[in-house]
Design an enzyme around this catalytic site. Sequence first.
Site: not given
Length: 180
Positions: A105, A108, A136, A157, A164, A170
């Site tokens: 998903d 980072d 990211k 965030f 979530d 979600r």
Amino acid sequence: MKTVRLHDKFFKLFIPYSEISAAIDRVADEINRDYKDSPEPPILLCVLSGAIMFTGELMKRLNFDCTLSSIKLSSYEGTSSTGVIKEIMGLTSPVEDRDVIILEDIVDTGRTVHSLVDMLKKRGASSVRIATMLLKTEVYDGDIPLDYVALEIPNRFIVGFGLDYDEIGRNLPDIYVIDN
């Protein structure tokens, strides 16, 4: 919806579903090009739970045979990463001598992806590629190339479309960013 409340925090619309869908179309085109002549169906490895929506949307757009497997890893508590990757549920199928496409998903720092690639190679995967819905870029410090990136985002965030905040949010079709 322009804003949503999840637990004690408010989130504002960041990426509408139409942009997410177009980005997944592009990634699917790239994967279709790379695997159209694959002699054996590759394994799509869904990293649970966040990548479920990305995996489902992507699979509908693939025009070659593939199999689906999953694994559940975790490094987040609340809104921040602990830096420790925990395997919550192991691989649901063997990967030896198979091409594997990891479906994430969000990437980072890259620690989770790095750990997962190492594990798959140790278990004998023929090849491992990585597809992520979100990257990211400003915090990614991994040395592993990401093969398919749908969208690049800043280090904020976010929730929605599989992501979530303490297990809720979600199901939102759009992606929202925390509203400070």
